[in-house]
Design an enzyme around this catalytic site. Structure first.
Site, PDB file in Angstrom:
ATOM      1  N   CYS A  67       0.845  -1.200   0.000  1.00  0.00           N
ATOM      2  CA  CYS A  67       0.000   0.000   0.000  1.00  0.00           C
ATOM      3  C   CYS A  67       0.882   1.253   0.000  1.00  0.00           C
ATOM      4  O   CYS A  67       1.629   1.494   0.963  1.00  0.00           O
ATOM      5  CB  CYS A  67      -0.909  -0.012   1.222  1.00  0.00           C
ATOM      6  SG  CYS A  67      -1.905   1.489   1.397  1.00  0.00           S
ATOM      7  N   CYS A  70       0.150   3.663   2.927  1.00  0.00           N
ATOM      8  CA  CYS A  70       0.680   3.151   4.193  1.00  0.00           C
ATOM      9  C   CYS A  70       2.179   3.420   4.302  1.00  0.00           C
ATOM     10  O   CYS A  70       2.689   3.765   5.385  1.00  0.00           O
ATOM     11  CB  CYS A  70       0.409   1.654   4.300  1.00  0.00           C
ATOM     12  SG  CYS A  70      -1.332   1.199   4.213  1.00  0.00           S
TER      13      CYS A  70
END
Length: 350
Positions: A67, A70
């Site tokens: 991600c 993230c």
């Protein structure tokens, strides 16, 4: 001569060995300098230690290695964890790839996802993953204005425990699918067929287990008791059918009686109407009869008047009592009354 030749050779070997050792130390120096790293204060959370979040104050981050969002918040999260002791808060992270059960327990649908926990009460943090915002969220206690996850939504509830089990099973299936397709090189459609067949077999097996459990806990009645219960059921059914038939017959009888009563009432009404019509006709006939009688009396009295006129005034005085007066009218009324009484007597006899 031999000894003089060996001396230079030994010297050359010694120099080469020292140079190799120096080169090895030079290569190992940067590696050893790069090895020591700062220890991360972010605590990884797993299915075995997540209950630590139920005590004290925590901030959790759910992420995935692939991600990009993230990865952008990793440095901010590490800085926030370093100041955790000052803020009196513990900081943790959860890898949803490695821990699908925890992502299901918290019902994570977007990444990254942040949660605040205070003595087992969980709240969703929807702000940016920046250190300053996170610090203000804790210091100013902004989490008090956020609605907590209570009831079945709480990660510690039984419902979310079942959700965690489902997510963990799906994660294991996904890992097994990757093992078939990536490691073993099996086509994807073969993997799907395998899982479909496995699901059907598992469903049949669970159905068989439920049947066996029901047979073990269900105690059949003795034969004579079962026969007696069947007879009781049959007798009850027969009794109910008889009651229904009796009720229908009573309804039919009541309907017939009502119909008869209505017919009798109609006939009585018709007779009453006939009597009224006859009485009206009699009343119409009685004045006509009186008029006829009066006309006949007048005709009879006509010659008498002529005779009286011929006889003169004296004769009129002598015959005055013989003229018809109120007595004749009374006789006519008596006749009319007799006729009415006769008609009234004929009506009931008819």
């Amino acid at each position: 001569m031999a000894g003089g030749r060996r001396g230079p050779l030994l010297t050359a070997l010694l120099v080469a060995w020292v140079a190799a050792a120096a080169a090895a130390e030079a290569e190992a120096g940067p590696k050893q300098a790069a090895l020591p790293q700062e220890r991360s204060l972010v605590r990884p959370m797993t299915a075995s230690n997540w209950t630590l979040v139920l005590e004290g104050e925590w901030m959790l981050k759910f992420y995935a290695p692939w991600c990009p969002s993230c990865q952008q918040t990793d440095s901010e999260w590490e800085t926030f964890a370093k100041n955790g002791e000052i803020l009196q808060i513990s900081v943790g992270k959860v890898d949803v790839i490695q821990e699908p059960g925890l992502s299901g327990r918290f019902f994570v649908t977007t990444l990254p996802a942040f949660f605040h926990a205070k003595d087992g009460i969980f709240r969703r943090y929807r702000g940016p993953g920046v250190y300053e915002d996170l610090q203000n969220y804790i210091l100013e206690k902004k989490w008090r204005s956020v609605e907590p996850l209570t009831g079945w939504k709480s990660p510690a509830s039984l419902t979310m425990s079942g959700m965690a089990g489902l997510f963990s099973i799906s994660g294991k299936i996904w890992h097994l699918h990757n093992y078939f397709t990536v490691t073993l090189g099996v086509p994807a459609w073969c993997s799907y067929v395998f899982f479909i067949i496995a699901t059907l077999i598992f469903g049949l097996f669970m159905g068989l287990v439920l049947v066996v459990i029901s047979e073990c806990f269900y105690l059949p009645l003795p034969r004579h008791l079962s026969e007696g219960s069947e007879q009781n059921l049959r007798s009850e059914e027969a009794h109910t059918t008889e009651q229904l038939q009796d009720a229908e017959e009573e309804k039919d009888d009541s309907n017939e009686e009502e119909n008869k009563d209505s017919l009798v009432d109609d006939e009585e009404e018709k007779e009453d109407l006939g009597y009224e019509e006859e009485a009206e006709e009699d009343e119409e006939d009685s004045p006509a009869a009186g008029m006829d009688e009066k006309r006949s009396d007048a005709r009879d009295q006509g010659p008498l008047r002529e005779v009286q006129e011929d006889e003169g005034p004296g004769g009129t005085e002598d015959n005055a009592p013989e003229q018809p007066g109120p007595a004749g009218a009374e006789a006519a009324e008596d006749t009319v009354r007799q006729r009415r009484s006769q008609h009234a007597d004929k009506g009931p006899s008819a």
